[in-house]
Structure formats: C-alpha cells, structure tokens
Design an enzyme around this catalytic site. Structure first.
Site, PDB file in Angstrom:
ATOM      1  N   HIS A  55     -27.343 -48.425  19.784  1.00 48.72           N
ATOM      2  CA  HIS A  55     -28.124 -47.238  20.138  1.00 48.72           C
ATOM      3  C   HIS A  55     -29.304 -47.660  21.007  1.00 48.72           C
ATOM      4  CE1 HIS A  55     -30.362 -48.989  16.784  1.00 48.72           C
ATOM      5  NE2 HIS A  55     -31.425 -48.369  17.258  1.00 48.72           N
ATOM      6  N   HIS A 103     -29.153 -51.683  21.634  1.00 50.36           N
ATOM      7  CA  HIS A 103     -29.202 -52.731  20.599  1.00 50.36           C
ATOM      8  C   HIS A 103     -28.441 -52.324  19.352  1.00 50.36           C
ATOM      9  CE1 HIS A 103     -32.812 -50.173  20.219  1.00 50.36           C
ATOM     10  NE2 HIS A 103     -32.813 -50.439  18.921  1.00 50.36           N
ATOM     11  N   ARG A 156     -30.906 -59.361   5.304  1.00 49.90           N
ATOM     12  CA  ARG A 156     -31.889 -59.284   6.376  1.00 49.90           C
ATOM     13  C   ARG A 156     -32.786 -58.080   6.163  1.00 49.90           C
ATOM     14  NH1 ARG A 156     -31.970 -56.844  11.441  1.00 49.90           N
ATOM     15  NH2 ARG A 156     -33.314 -57.972  12.876  1.00 49.90           N
ATOM     16  N   ASP A 160     -33.533 -46.521  21.444  1.00 49.50           N
ATOM     17  CA  ASP A 160     -34.536 -45.816  20.650  1.00 49.50           C
ATOM     18  C   ASP A 160     -35.095 -44.641  21.451  1.00 49.50           C
ATOM     19  OD1 ASP A 160     -34.128 -47.670  18.691  1.00 49.50           O
ATOM     20  OD2 ASP A 160     -35.945 -48.832  19.094  1.00 49.50           O
TER      21      ASP A 160
END
Ligand code: OGA
Ligand code: NI
Length: 368
Positions: A239, A296, A306, A241
């Site tokens: 996607h 990203h 993570r 941002d």
C-alpha cells in the site's frame, strides 16, 4: 477537535466479512483464511537496473541534509534518519508499550476493539477489507486520546500507557513538521511560499495550516507475530500511505519492504535508533508528482516477532491540498486537482491503491 480528527481518519470500510483473527500464540498450523495465493505474494522481479542499491540513511546533522533528503525523496520516496533528536529512551518506551499491549490475552485486547464505525482501537489491518485473505498481524490505532481504550486494556493503570503515547505523539509532531519543511525546502519551497491563513489560496499547497494544533495525526502500533509458515502469508499488504509523511520506528526484526516503480522489493533493514520516513500520497500531490508515494509492505518470519510504530502525519482535514504553485509551469502543468484530506480518505476507501490516479488530472500532451 476529536470530530475533525476522526473525520480525517474515516475512510476504510470496516471488515464485516473478516471475523477477528486467531490467537497467534496458539497456532501450530496455518488456517486457510491466512494463506495467500502465490501470485499475490509474488516477488515482482526487477526490471530496472537498481541492483544493490539500498534505502538512503541520512544524518540530520549533516550540513548537506536538505540536499540528501531531496535526492532521497525524488529517487526513493523513503529514507532512514539518524540524529533526529528523539531520545532513545522514548523509542524504547513506546516499543515496550506496544509489546505490553500485544502480549495481553486475546480476550482483553478484543475488549478494546475498534468499533464498527470507529478508527481507534484494536483490530486487523485497516486495509484488510480490500483483500480476500487475512494478514498475519494485529494493530492498535490511536486518533486523539487513547484513554478510553487504555481503560479497557488496563483498568487499574491506563495512565502509564497514555502518558507514553502522548509524549511520543508530541515529539513526533515536532519532528514531522521539521521533516516536512526539509522535504519541501529541498524543492526550493519555503514557508513564505505558502500563503497562510486562506483556505483556498491560489498558491497551491496547504491552505491554512498556520495553527499547528490543527495538524491531524495518528499513531498505529503494529505487531507481526512469528509465523509457522511465513512464505505463504502477508504481514501487511502492499500500500501507500494517505499521509503527508509517515515516520516509522521498527524493532530489531526486519520485515518492511519498499518497491519503487519497475524495481524489486527491497528490505528496509532495522538500524538501532534510526527512524524510517516515507513520502505519503498528499506530499506526492503537493510536490506535483516529483516525490513518489512509495509502495510498501511487511513480510513476516518464522522466528522473530516484529513490532512497529507508525506516526501518520497529515494536514488539517478540511484544508485543500494541491500541487504547489512554485512547482507548476507550462512544462509542468498541475497533475492533481485540489482535494481535502477528508475527501482523499473517502476516495482511498473506495479505490484503495488506485486513489491517486483517480485524483489525477488529464494533462494534454504538448504539441498535440
Ligand atoms: C503502516 C505501515 C509498516 C510496518 O502502518 O502503514 O506501513 O513496518 N507499517 O509496520
Ligand atoms: Ni504504511
């Protein structure tokens, strides 16, 4: 201001067809609902000649920082920063706050779920509704005060969490403002180039954002648990941002990948103390397309879980964003029509990764 803030982050439809996910800790075998088709996971092979290049790391104390930032924004749309002034203790604290939250029992986290018409709270990735399969992650979104949700997570001590969040947001807001002017500064745009105080100024740009208290922001805590079958899942789907810019703190587990047009996916390696900065859709519009809004995603791994904390920085929700006048000429006509953040988020909710092209103007080809 809560209503303005929540307006700005309205957008993604809720995910009625996605029941809340499994308890990641107890999963030994991957449920079908998490298995992505190979073509959706495909590691688009490189067709460019960028082999071996990596996302730039910029020291903000470097005398050439503005130039380096400009170059990174034009060629990547993403870079890492060091010497950014955010104390390491605060980065450790926010990571610890995120870890505490995601380590809570599922039932407790679910008690702080995002409501069907809300944005803040615990839940699946907000872009989940655009995909047939679930992502291997959980998130917690904070717009405005986190108190209401924190009280459900830690009925006896919501304050500790809230204090860390407020402090982190305050520091990030300062850094984001500084970064925005560095990023625009490298295009030759100064604060004087933007007429403050008029909403529909004819200068392009940001309209009235002279009151920094009106700047809209949000914090997104993300957790990507270790996965028994990482090659078949997606942590967070590709996607861009919808922000002006995003500042990301990641713990020492890698997983974030970026993709430039025509290039392959490249990992943004975690560097202790560094922060990742990426250009969002609105800065792409302001820069009249000079700065790409970088695509990203997050992949997961078998052994390490993570954590990441994304600070999403945007303009006041009702201010019109348009390509900056200074960047427009006959040779470079405006590529996008003016749009408010609220309207843009509505467009994104409908068109997702096609949102930018739906705002793009048809530019006549010269000489025709
Ligand atoms: C996001 C995002 C990346 C990460 O929250 O928008 O892209 O590393 N996060 O979690
Ligand atoms: Ni993102």
């Amino acid at each position: 201001m809560p209503s303005i803030l929540s307006d700005a982050f309205q957008g993604y439809p809720v995910e009625p067809h996605h029941p809340m996910h499994v308890d990641f800790k107890s999963v030994k075998e991957l449920p079908e609902s998490y298995v992505w088709a190979p073509q959706q996971l495909e590691d688009n092979p490189s067709s460019g000649n960028f082999h071996g290049e990596s996302v730039p790391v910029i020291d903000l104390h470097d005398p050439s920082a503005v130039k380096l930032i400009g170059h990174a924004c034009k060629t990547w749309g993403v870079f890492q920063i060091t010497n950014h002034g955010i104390p390491q203790e605060l980065l450790d604290e926010i990571e610890c706050a995120a870890r505490n939250l995601f380590s809570l029992p599922s039932q407790q986290k679910l008690a702080a779920s995002r409501s069907p018409d809300g944005i803040s709270g615990y839940g699946v990735a907000r872009i989940s509704c655009f995909f047939p399969k679930l992502m291997w992650s959980e998130g917690f979104t904070i717009v405005g005060s986190p108190m209401e949700h924190a009280s459900r997570l830690w009925p006896h001590d919501p304050r500790t969490f809230c204090d860390t969040i407020e402090e982190y947001k305050k520091e990030m807001k300062g850094l984001a403002g500084r970064l925005m002017w560095l990023m625009l500064g490298s295009l030759g745009v100064t604060e004087e180039d933007i007429i403050w105080g008029s909403n529909n100024n004819n200068n392009g740009g940001l309209g009235d954002c002279s009151n920094v208290d009106d700047i809209c922001d949000a914090l997104q805590l993300n957790h990507y648990p270790a996965c028994p079958d990482p090659e078949r899942v997606m942590g967070l789907a590709a996607h861009t941002d919808s922000t002006l810019l995003t500042i990301l703190h990641q713990n020492n587990a890698s997983g974030l990948q970026v993709q430039r047009e025509g290039d392959c996916w490249r990992t943004v390696p975690p560097l202790a103390g560094a922060l990742v900065v990426n250009v969002g859709d609105l800065l792409h519009i302001l820069s009249n397309g000079l700065y790409p809004s970088i695509l990203h995603r997050v992949v997961v791994n078998r052994t390490n879980h993570r954590l990441s904390v994304a600070y999403l920085y945007g303009p006041p929700s009702r201010v019109e964003i348009s390509p900056l006048k200074k960047l427009i000429s006959t040779a470079h006509p405006p590529l996008y029509r003016p749009i408010t953040w609220t309207e843009y988020l509505g467009t994104k909710a409908k068109h997702f990764n096609k949102a930018l092209s739906s705002v793009r103007l048809c530019v006549p080809i010269q000489g025709l």
